[in-house]
Write an enzyme that holds these catalytic residues in place. Structure first.
Site, PDB file in Angstrom:
ATOM      1  N   LYS A 147       0.850  -1.180   0.000  1.00 55.99           N
ATOM      2  CA  LYS A 147       0.000   0.000   0.000  1.00 55.99           C
ATOM      3  C   LYS A 147       0.899   1.249   0.000  1.00 55.99           C
ATOM      4  CE  LYS A 147      -0.708   1.551   4.640  1.00 55.99           C
ATOM      5  NZ  LYS A 147      -1.615   2.240   5.497  1.00 55.99           N
ATOM      6  N   LYS A 181      -1.503 -10.696  11.140  1.00 50.55           N
ATOM      7  CA  LYS A 181      -1.409 -10.799  12.597  1.00 50.55           C
ATOM      8  C   LYS A 181      -2.082 -12.080  13.082  1.00 50.55           C
ATOM      9  CE  LYS A 181      -1.143  -5.826  13.522  1.00 50.55           C
ATOM     10  NZ  LYS A 181       0.143  -5.855  14.239  1.00 50.55           N
ATOM     11  N   GLU A 215      -2.855   5.079  18.173  1.00 51.48           N
ATOM     12  CA  GLU A 215      -1.406   5.212  18.235  1.00 51.48           C
ATOM     13  C   GLU A 215      -1.041   6.390  19.131  1.00 51.48           C
ATOM     14  OE1 GLU A 215       0.701   4.366  14.328  1.00 51.48           O
ATOM     15  OE2 GLU A 215      -1.276   4.971  13.602  1.00 51.48           O
ATOM     16  N   HIS A 239      -6.692  -1.158   6.317  1.00 57.36           N
ATOM     17  CA  HIS A 239      -6.585  -1.994   7.510  1.00 57.36           C
ATOM     18  C   HIS A 239      -7.934  -2.207   8.198  1.00 57.36           C
ATOM     19  CE1 HIS A 239      -2.398  -1.661   6.866  1.00 57.36           C
ATOM     20  NE2 HIS A 239      -2.197  -0.531   7.494  1.00 57.36           N
ATOM     21  N   LYS A 330      -3.859   9.382  15.688  1.00 55.04           N
ATOM     22  CA  LYS A 330      -2.490   9.594  16.142  1.00 55.04           C
ATOM     23  C   LYS A 330      -2.514  10.380  17.453  1.00 55.04           C
ATOM     24  CE  LYS A 330      -0.517   8.129  12.227  1.00 55.04           C
ATOM     25  NZ  LYS A 330       0.373   6.945  12.158  1.00 55.04           N
TER      26      LYS A 330
END
Length: 483
Positions: A147, A181, A215, A239, A330
């Site tokens: 990506k 994952k 995050e 995602h 973020k």
């Protein structure tokens, strides 16, 4: 429990962009760990390709430094010396003719051929054309693309068409590391290998679903790149869309790449258009010694979002009426990625004043500490009558499976081995990517037309106040952000 290591067939893999950050941080360390685990044959060949002029020894020294830093091994590790013998290097002009014949001479007949395009999407077409034109790639070759796969529907279609001119769809592996994952794959096992959950996995029993990717870091150091994408392009369209699909999809007829991807595509096509009141955009402000998003992006007029929260509806029989709440951002309070399925409360309590039964909740943790947590009601220990208390049935994969967290394969390790095996189950198909952009594009266009700035939020907080109100309007609350 010890995980089984199944060796892959002999292969040649060419890493385009081998001197770049992704190759140093993920690809080369991942291949090294698979070599140490005994999954990669000693005859395999790993060929770096980039513009930099250097020889094999120069690339091996560069790879050794990267593996020492990002795989946590010493440069005198005997496994590292053995691994470096697999490496070679060819300087390549992606837009010209330099180096392609030299690269072809390195490829061996009889081995699986994989080409990892760890480069800007603008180079995909040039590299694909030269791989085909010089006879380096054949009908059994695989090409891996990173990506961002487009920045809108039109550019995604153009990239698909470029690749389709030289490779069949079964040869193209669009990589999304979230799907590699361990917990994401276990989500499918929990749903489809246990009769416990699947009968309850629908609107009749599920109150709502929350998907969170938070995050603590900002965009400093990559602000100019991020400012051209924002949270929805960087996280939601790929995602989080993939996580949503795995939660919401119907059982495939078989654990087969196209069967799984067919069901994911149906979910994307069933997504209702987003209403303006069901989406919140945010931008972090300075806190303490940290800079604001505008500082980090070096663009004082930026309207790019560093946070997005949305209420998503799926128009099908399984999920009609059950909202899916997505948020990512973020500079938030904690680094965590999780999926929380909140079931409906019991329709009637028989326990009078002993406590109101709370809703059961299944939480799937992607990071940190991958695992699952199921909240259930039990009697509080001790005399004095029936008092109810909610407790977690907690399963950390590292503890339950007897594996050190360091032994859990990284997502890139697993996905690259799947490429060598020719297994596309965990990779996005072209029509899937285009369907995701077709849903996302109107949201982005509406933002750009409105000229509204994102809602401000403090660094280290849980996001904008408006995102809290998004949930409060439905008498629900976001789960607390905690590491």
């Amino acid at each position: 429990m010890v995980s089984r290591v199944i060796p892959v067939d002999d292969f040649d893999i060419v890493i385009f962009g081998a001197t770049g950050d992704l190759a140093h941080r993920k690809i080369l360390p991942g291949l090294f760990r698979r070599f140490v685990a005994g999954q990669i044959p000693a005859t395999a060949r790993i060929i770096g390709a980039a513009r930099t002029e250097q020889d094999d020894d120069g690339f091996r020294a560069e790879a050794a430094s990267a593996i020492a830093e990002f795989a946590g091994v010493k440069k005198n590790d005997p496994h590292l010396a053995q691994f470096l013998e697999l490496l070679g290097y060819t300087a390549i002009d992606a837009k010209g003719e330099g180096g392609w014949n030299a690269l072809k001479s390195r490829m061996r007949e009889g081995a699986v051929h994989a080409f990892y395009l760890s480069v800007a999407p603008s180079l995909f077409g040039d590299i694909a054309e030269r791989l085909a034109g010089h006879g380096i790639a054949d009908d059994n070759s695989r090409v891996v693309v990173e990506k961002p796969f487009g920045r809108d529907l039109a550019s995604a279609r153009a990239l698909n068409q470029v690749l389709a001119r030289h490779f069949d769809e079964h040869q193209v592996y669009r990589i999304d590391h979230y799907l590699g994952k361990e917990t994401v794959q276990n989500l499918m096992a929990v749903r489809f290998a246990n009769i416990l959950f699947e009968p309850l996995w629908n609107a009749q029993h599920v109150d709502h679903v929350q998907i969170t990717v938070a995050e603590t870091v900002g965009v400093a150091g990559r602000g100019s790149y991020y400012d051209k994408s924002g949270a929805i392009r960087d996280m939601v369209q790929n995602h989080m869309m993939q996580l949503l699909c795995l939660i919401a999809m119907e059982p495939p007829y078989h654990f087969d790449p196209d069967a799984v991807r067919d069901e994911k595509l149906k979910v994307i096509r069933a997504l209702e258009p987003l209403k303006p009141e069901d989406i919140v955009r945010g931008q972090y402000h300075a806190e303490g010694g940290d800079g604001s998003y505008l500082d980090d992006a070096e663009n004082p007029d930026s309207r790019t979002e560093s946070y997005v929260a949305m209420k998503v509806r799926i128009s099908n029989w399984r999920w009609q009426g059950t909202p899916f709440y997505l948020r990512t951002g973020k500079k938030l309070r904690a680094r965590t990625s999780e999926i929380a399925i909140t079931f409906k409360e019991p329709p009637h309590s028989i326990f009078d004043d002993s406590g109101v039964p709370k809703a059961n909740e299944l939480v799937i943790r992607l990071q940190p500490n991958e695992g699952m947590n199921l909240k259930v009601m039990i009697k509080e220990p001790g005399p004095g009558g029936m008092r109810l208390v909610q407790v977690p049935l907690d399963m950390s994969f590292a503890v339950a499976l007897g594996a050190d967290g360091a032994d859990m394969p990284d997502a890139y390790e697993r996905l690259i081995m799947d490429v060598i095996r020719g297994n596309q189950t965990l990779f996005m198909r072209g029509d899937e990517v285009e369907a995701a952009w077709a849903w996302t594009d109107p949201i982005i266009e509406a933002w750009e037309d409105s000229k509204r700035r994102p809602e401000p939020y403090d660094s280290g907080s849980s996001g904008p106040e408006e995102a809290l109100r998004l949930m409060h309007r439905d008498n629900r609350r976001w789960r607390e952000l905690r590491a």
